[in-house]
Write an enzyme that holds these catalytic residues in place. Structure first.
Site, PDB file in Angstrom:
ATOM      1  N   ARG A  72      -3.873   3.985  -1.032  1.00  0.00           N
ATOM      2  CA  ARG A  72      -4.295   2.932  -1.961  1.00  0.00           C
ATOM      3  C   ARG A  72      -3.702   1.575  -1.619  1.00  0.00           C
ATOM      4  O   ARG A  72      -2.520   1.456  -1.313  1.00  0.00           O
ATOM      5  CB  ARG A  72      -3.857   3.279  -3.378  1.00  0.00           C
ATOM      6  CG  ARG A  72      -4.442   4.557  -3.865  1.00  0.00           C
ATOM      7  CD  ARG A  72      -3.904   4.906  -5.223  1.00  0.00           C
ATOM      8  NE  ARG A  72      -4.295   6.265  -5.535  1.00  0.00           N
ATOM      9  CZ  ARG A  72      -3.616   7.064  -6.305  1.00  0.00           C
ATOM     10  NH1 ARG A  72      -2.496   6.651  -6.862  1.00  0.00           N
ATOM     11  NH2 ARG A  72      -4.033   8.276  -6.538  1.00  0.00           N
ATOM     12  N   HIS A 127       0.828  -1.199   0.000  1.00  0.00           N
ATOM     13  CA  HIS A 127       0.000   0.000   0.000  1.00  0.00           C
ATOM     14  C   HIS A 127       0.863   1.249   0.000  1.00  0.00           C
ATOM     15  O   HIS A 127       2.041   1.215   0.352  1.00  0.00           O
ATOM     16  CB  HIS A 127      -0.953   0.013   1.196  1.00  0.00           C
ATOM     17  CG  HIS A 127      -0.279   0.194   2.518  1.00  0.00           C
ATOM     18  ND1 HIS A 127       0.004   1.428   3.042  1.00  0.00           N
ATOM     19  CD2 HIS A 127       0.192  -0.707   3.418  1.00  0.00           C
ATOM     20  CE1 HIS A 127       0.596   1.291   4.204  1.00  0.00           C
ATOM     21  NE2 HIS A 127       0.731  -0.007   4.456  1.00  0.00           N
ATOM     22  N   CYS A 128       0.240   2.337  -0.417  1.00  0.00           N
ATOM     23  CA  CYS A 128       0.844   3.652  -0.272  1.00  0.00           C
ATOM     24  C   CYS A 128      -0.010   4.382   0.758  1.00  0.00           C
ATOM     25  O   CYS A 128      -0.709   3.758   1.543  1.00  0.00           O
ATOM     26  CB  CYS A 128       0.906   4.389  -1.615  1.00  0.00           C
ATOM     27  SG  CYS A 128      -0.702   4.774  -2.313  1.00  0.00           S
ATOM     28  N   ALA A 129      -0.039   5.677   0.735  1.00  0.00           N
ATOM     29  CA  ALA A 129      -0.764   6.440   1.755  1.00  0.00           C
ATOM     30  C   ALA A 129      -2.275   6.210   1.729  1.00  0.00           C
ATOM     31  O   ALA A 129      -2.922   6.196   2.775  1.00  0.00           O
ATOM     32  CB  ALA A 129      -0.471   7.922   1.597  1.00  0.00           C
TER      33      ALA A 129
END
Length: 106
Positions: free
Chosen positions: A29, A25-27
């Site tokens: 998504r 994951h990113c921030a």
């Protein structure tokens, strides 16, 4: 909130456990590398209240969940898949040493 339930719905919506190669994951998504993007059922994913949007970017299928929630759901997805962070790093060929040097000039 039933984080494991959300994770299970997402896994089902992207074609099941066997269709997922990697989860990260990113921030905001959840980023999934899938074996076959054609197995994604957009309607199932859109029906999940916590999913704010989905799209394919390069070789990643991205599911927008928002900050905070994405971390927890990603952890649940990885638990269900039996995937560790170390395995993802090794398989993606990234450097395991996440340290860095910073030089400040005044």
């Amino acid at each position: 909130m039933d984080y494991q339930g959300i994770a299970n719905k997402i896994i089902d919506g992207v074609g099941g456990q066997d269709n997922i190669r990697h989860a990260m994951h990113c921030a905001t998504r959840l980023r999934l590398n899938l074996k076959n993007n054609d197995l994604v059922d957009e309607k199932k994913l859109e029906a999940i209240d916590e999913v704010k949007g989905t799209f394919l970017a390069g070789d990643q299928y991205q599911i927008i969940l928002g900050s905070g929630l994405v971390n927890i759901v990603c952890d649940e997805v990885k638990k269900i898949l039996g995937m560790s962070d170390e395995e993802v790093v090794e398989e993606l060929g990234e450097n395991k040493d996440h340290s860095f040097n910073v030089q400040l000039s005044y």
